[in-house]
Scaffold this motif. Sequence first.
Motif, PDB file in Angstrom:
ATOM      1  N   LYS A 302      39.936  26.409  -3.087  1.00 54.32           N
ATOM      2  CA  LYS A 302      39.551  25.278  -3.913  1.00 54.32           C
ATOM      3  C   LYS A 302      40.234  24.114  -2.793  1.00 54.32           C
ATOM      4  O   LYS A 302      39.614  23.655  -3.241  1.00 54.32           O
ATOM      5  CB  LYS A 302      40.437  25.297  -5.010  1.00 54.32           C
ATOM      6  N   ALA A 303      40.831  24.495  -2.016  1.00 50.65           N
ATOM      7  CA  ALA A 303      41.436  23.162  -1.590  1.00 50.65           C
ATOM      8  C   ALA A 303      40.396  23.138   0.197  1.00 50.65           C
ATOM      9  O   ALA A 303      40.942  21.533  -0.552  1.00 50.65           O
ATOM     10  CB  ALA A 303      42.333  24.059  -0.544  1.00 50.65           C
ATOM     11  N   LYS A 304      40.011  24.184  -0.053  1.00 57.04           N
ATOM     12  CA  LYS A 304      38.700  23.473   1.447  1.00 57.04           C
ATOM     13  C   LYS A 304      37.449  23.136   0.628  1.00 57.04           C
ATOM     14  O   LYS A 304      36.932  21.768   1.271  1.00 57.04           O
ATOM     15  CB  LYS A 304      38.445  24.834   1.858  1.00 57.04           C
ATOM     16  N   ALA A 305      36.945  23.232  -0.570  1.00 59.93           N
ATOM     17  CA  ALA A 305      35.830  22.648  -0.870  1.00 59.93           C
ATOM     18  C   ALA A 305      36.714  21.563  -1.289  1.00 59.93           C
ATOM     19  O   ALA A 305      35.482  20.442  -1.809  1.00 59.93           O
ATOM     20  CB  ALA A 305      35.225  23.463  -2.402  1.00 59.93           C
ATOM     21  N   ALA A 306      37.463  20.975  -1.571  1.00 56.90           N
ATOM     22  CA  ALA A 306      37.912  19.580  -1.791  1.00 56.90           C
ATOM     23  C   ALA A 306      37.605  18.916  -1.349  1.00 56.90           C
ATOM     24  O   ALA A 306      37.695  17.299  -1.610  1.00 56.90           O
ATOM     25  CB  ALA A 306      39.486  19.382  -2.641  1.00 56.90           C
ATOM     26  N   ARG A 307      37.319  19.041  -0.162  1.00 51.74           N
ATOM     27  CA  ARG A 307      37.124  18.327   1.337  1.00 51.74           C
ATOM     28  C   ARG A 307      35.250  17.998   1.127  1.00 51.74           C
ATOM     29  O   ARG A 307      35.043  16.636   1.900  1.00 51.74           O
ATOM     30  CB  ARG A 307      37.182  19.516   2.302  1.00 51.74           C
ATOM     31  N   PHE A 308      34.336  18.726  -0.130  1.00 51.41           N
ATOM     32  CA  PHE A 308      32.825  17.646   0.532  1.00 51.41           C
ATOM     33  C   PHE A 308      32.931  17.635  -1.227  1.00 51.41           C
ATOM     34  O   PHE A 308      33.543  17.787  -2.114  1.00 51.41           O
ATOM     35  CB  PHE A 308      32.043  19.858   0.278  1.00 51.41           C
ATOM     36  N   LYS A 309      31.857  16.612  -0.593  1.00 49.52           N
ATOM     37  CA  LYS A 309      31.254  16.316  -2.711  1.00 49.52           C
ATOM     38  C   LYS A 309      30.727  17.444  -3.119  1.00 49.52           C
ATOM     39  O   LYS A 309      30.896  16.942  -4.178  1.00 49.52           O
ATOM     40  CB  LYS A 309      30.028  15.082  -1.692  1.00 49.52           C
ATOM     41  N   GLU A 310      29.562  18.533  -2.942  1.00 47.24           N
ATOM     42  CA  GLU A 310      29.159  19.758  -3.064  1.00 47.24           C
ATOM     43  C   GLU A 310      29.459  19.987  -2.187  1.00 47.24           C
ATOM     44  O   GLU A 310      27.818  20.756  -1.309  1.00 47.24           O
ATOM     45  CB  GLU A 310      27.819  18.535  -3.408  1.00 47.24           C
ATOM     46  N   PRO A 311      29.910  21.314  -2.527  1.00 47.56           N
ATOM     47  CA  PRO A 311      30.469  21.868  -1.413  1.00 47.56           C
ATOM     48  C   PRO A 311      29.308  23.331  -2.004  1.00 47.56           C
ATOM     49  O   PRO A 311      29.442  23.694  -3.074  1.00 47.56           O
ATOM     50  CB  PRO A 311      31.987  22.680  -1.305  1.00 47.56           C
ATOM     51  N   VAL A 312      29.209  24.151  -1.064  1.00 45.00           N
ATOM     52  CA  VAL A 312      27.966  25.100  -1.071  1.00 45.00           C
ATOM     53  C   VAL A 312      29.217  26.277   0.235  1.00 45.00           C
ATOM     54  O   VAL A 312      29.292  26.339   0.837  1.00 45.00           O
ATOM     55  CB  VAL A 312      26.561  25.412  -0.437  1.00 45.00           C
ATOM     56  N   ILE A 313      29.705  27.097  -0.923  1.00 41.97           N
ATOM     57  CA  ILE A 313      30.152  28.735  -0.722  1.00 41.97           C
ATOM     58  C   ILE A 313      29.673  29.622  -0.169  1.00 41.97           C
ATOM     59  O   ILE A 313      28.775  30.400  -1.356  1.00 41.97           O
ATOM     60  CB  ILE A 313      31.273  28.776  -1.396  1.00 41.97           C
ATOM     61  N   GLY A 314      29.620  30.241   0.321  1.00 45.03           N
ATOM     62  CA  GLY A 314      28.850  30.949   0.761  1.00 45.03           C
ATOM     63  C   GLY A 314      29.915  31.945   1.036  1.00 45.03           C
ATOM     64  O   GLY A 314      30.853  32.490   1.831  1.00 45.03           O
ATOM     65  N   CYS A 315      29.412  33.336   0.150  1.00 46.79           N
ATOM     66  CA  CYS A 315      30.164  34.445   0.230  1.00 46.79           C
ATOM     67  C   CYS A 315      29.602  36.098   0.248  1.00 46.79           C
ATOM     68  O   CYS A 315      28.762  36.442  -0.119  1.00 46.79           O
ATOM     69  CB  CYS A 315      30.884  34.728  -1.149  1.00 46.79           C
ATOM     70  N   LEU A 316      30.571  36.687   1.325  1.00 42.75           N
ATOM     71  CA  LEU A 316      30.301  37.185   2.117  1.00 42.75           C
ATOM     72  C   LEU A 316      30.716  38.896   1.424  1.00 42.75           C
ATOM     73  O   LEU A 316      32.479  38.886   2.652  1.00 42.75           O
ATOM     74  CB  LEU A 316      30.257  37.415   3.249  1.00 42.75           C
ATOM     75  N   GLY A 317      30.207  39.710   0.579  1.00 45.23           N
ATOM     76  CA  GLY A 317      30.505  40.617   0.551  1.00 45.23           C
ATOM     77  C   GLY A 317      31.056  40.838  -0.993  1.00 45.23           C
ATOM     78  O   GLY A 317      31.863  39.931  -1.602  1.00 45.23           O
ATOM     79  N   ILE A 318      30.650  41.878  -2.032  1.00 48.62           N
ATOM     80  CA  ILE A 318      31.400  41.781  -3.396  1.00 48.62           C
ATOM     81  C   ILE A 318      31.745  43.762  -3.609  1.00 48.62           C
ATOM     82  O   ILE A 318      32.518  43.364  -4.695  1.00 48.62           O
ATOM     83  CB  ILE A 318      30.594  41.177  -4.569  1.00 48.62           C
ATOM     84  N   THR A 319      31.819  44.537  -2.669  1.00 40.78           N
ATOM     85  CA  THR A 319      32.384  45.721  -3.103  1.00 40.78           C
ATOM     86  C   THR A 319      33.384  45.752  -2.593  1.00 40.78           C
ATOM     87  O   THR A 319      33.999  44.450  -1.565  1.00 40.78           O
ATOM     88  CB  THR A 319      31.525  46.870  -2.229  1.00 40.78           C
ATOM     89  N   PHE A 320      34.934  46.781  -2.734  1.00 39.23           N
ATOM     90  CA  PHE A 320      35.966  47.143  -2.903  1.00 39.23           C
ATOM     91  C   PHE A 320      36.441  47.372  -1.042  1.00 39.23           C
ATOM     92  O   PHE A 320      37.193  46.868  -1.189  1.00 39.23           O
ATOM     93  CB  PHE A 320      36.434  48.017  -3.852  1.00 39.23           C
ATOM     94  N   LYS A 321      34.948  47.817  -0.395  1.00 43.07           N
ATOM     95  CA  LYS A 321      35.571  48.233   1.193  1.00 43.07           C
ATOM     96  C   LYS A 321      33.846  48.083   1.032  1.00 43.07           C
ATOM     97  O   LYS A 321      33.087  47.806   1.077  1.00 43.07           O
ATOM     98  CB  LYS A 321      36.301  49.775   1.141  1.00 43.07           C
ATOM     99  N   ALA A 322      34.263  47.861   2.967  1.00 42.16           N
ATOM    100  CA  ALA A 322      32.747  47.356   4.242  1.00 42.16           C
ATOM    101  C   ALA A 322      31.761  48.865   3.783  1.00 42.16           C
ATOM    102  O   ALA A 322      32.544  50.087   3.949  1.00 42.16           O
ATOM    103  CB  ALA A 322      33.307  48.104   5.166  1.00 42.16           C
ATOM    104  N   ASN A 323      30.584  48.757   3.915  1.00 41.51           N
ATOM    105  CA  ASN A 323      29.499  50.178   3.799  1.00 41.51           C
ATOM    106  C   ASN A 323      29.427  50.906   2.493  1.00 41.51           C
ATOM    107  O   ASN A 323      28.894  51.778   3.342  1.00 41.51           O
ATOM    108  CB  ASN A 323      30.138  50.620   5.622  1.00 41.51           C
ATOM    109  N   ILE A 324      29.830  50.504   1.385  1.00 44.94           N
ATOM    110  CA  ILE A 324      29.419  50.918   0.305  1.00 44.94           C
ATOM    111  C   ILE A 324      29.408  50.104  -0.610  1.00 44.94           C
ATOM    112  O   ILE A 324      29.012  49.084  -0.387  1.00 44.94           O
ATOM    113  CB  ILE A 324      30.608  51.859  -0.485  1.00 44.94           C
TER     114      ILE A 324
END
Length: 406
Positions: A302-324
Amino acid sequence: MQRISQKIVVMGLGYIGLPTASMLATKGHQVLGVDVNQKAVDTINSGRIHIIEPDLDILVRSAVNSGNLKASTEPEEGDTFIIAVPTPFMEVDGNPKAPDLSYVKAATRAIVPYLRPGNLVILESTSPVGTTELIHRIIVQTRPELDGQIHAAHCPERVLPGHILRELVDNDRIIGGLNKAASAKASELYKSFCNGAILLTDSKTAELSKLVENSFRDVNIAFANELSVICDHLDINVWETISLANRHPRVNILQPGPGVGGHCIAVDPWFIVSSAPDQARLIRTARQVNDAKPHWVIDKVKAKAARFKEPVIGCLGITFKANIDDMRESPALDIVRELQRDQVGKLLVCDPNVSIDKVDFPLTPLKQLLKEADILLLLVDHAEFKDIALDTLRDKVVIDTRGVLR
């Protein structure tokens, strides 16, 4: 000595039940796997799998084709019954969070009509102390004639997602029976496919031992997560700090992340806290530290996004650990959902291990995400993310919770 083949009923065909059922079937046992999910049952009976785990598809196909493994929504009579169903915790006001044993109780009640004198009932589900005794109580209260005629034991699973088949065979196994006869019967079964040592104890000690294993890791991760917050405050690289500290011969700090997930480490410590709330002070605090980490990450975004007028946030990964593909208790998924709820910006989510039908929001290809995102939030250290060229990050704000994009 040649071991006798058994008829085994496995209750629950998830990440533990299906590999266990398949392994037993390939060792010559007749196995009936039982699950409430009809789609999963149909998938398994066709020789395919409904979860992602390396080489599990080969094992299941072999077990089904041999005729030794079948799946159903209803149990049958057998020699041994293995309960491998979820044991989550219930959200309650205040702490400790209470264990939810509804699945264990339902599975126990489902097998009660099919039990015969001399049967063995094994609880594999990670459970609070006293759950094996609870299972036995449910059985004899429903069918008093089986009192003294049924053997019950706890044999906790000790496998790592992504390495389940290897660890199912090679890891040592703890077996805790309600009496020595139950421990001996369970030991013989596990010797039919385990190369690791078989360690016999009583049921309560076996139950607590598994909870202790995961609580130890939770406390260590909490230390690492707290260090990451301290290092951020002091503008110090936490991964370099931990790497240098770990050069001491008696120091082994684990790695920080966005929190702690999975069906074990994020859950099991609460089982100890609920059993001994006044005594488990450190274990409770570690849980609170790890549960707070996702909120810390969200505040950073949120602190980083406040610097942008319309921030695009790329989220990498939604599993609880890698490669599963496992998203149980995933802090990464919780972070993504909270960012969506708070409408922090336009969210692009990528996870190469998760199919689109497993989530209720769109997934974006990695190449597109890297091109469009202003902020990159790395939440899971999947192999694909480790190969991201650093020059593609030059004009982006990077929040790396796994120390991958350094």
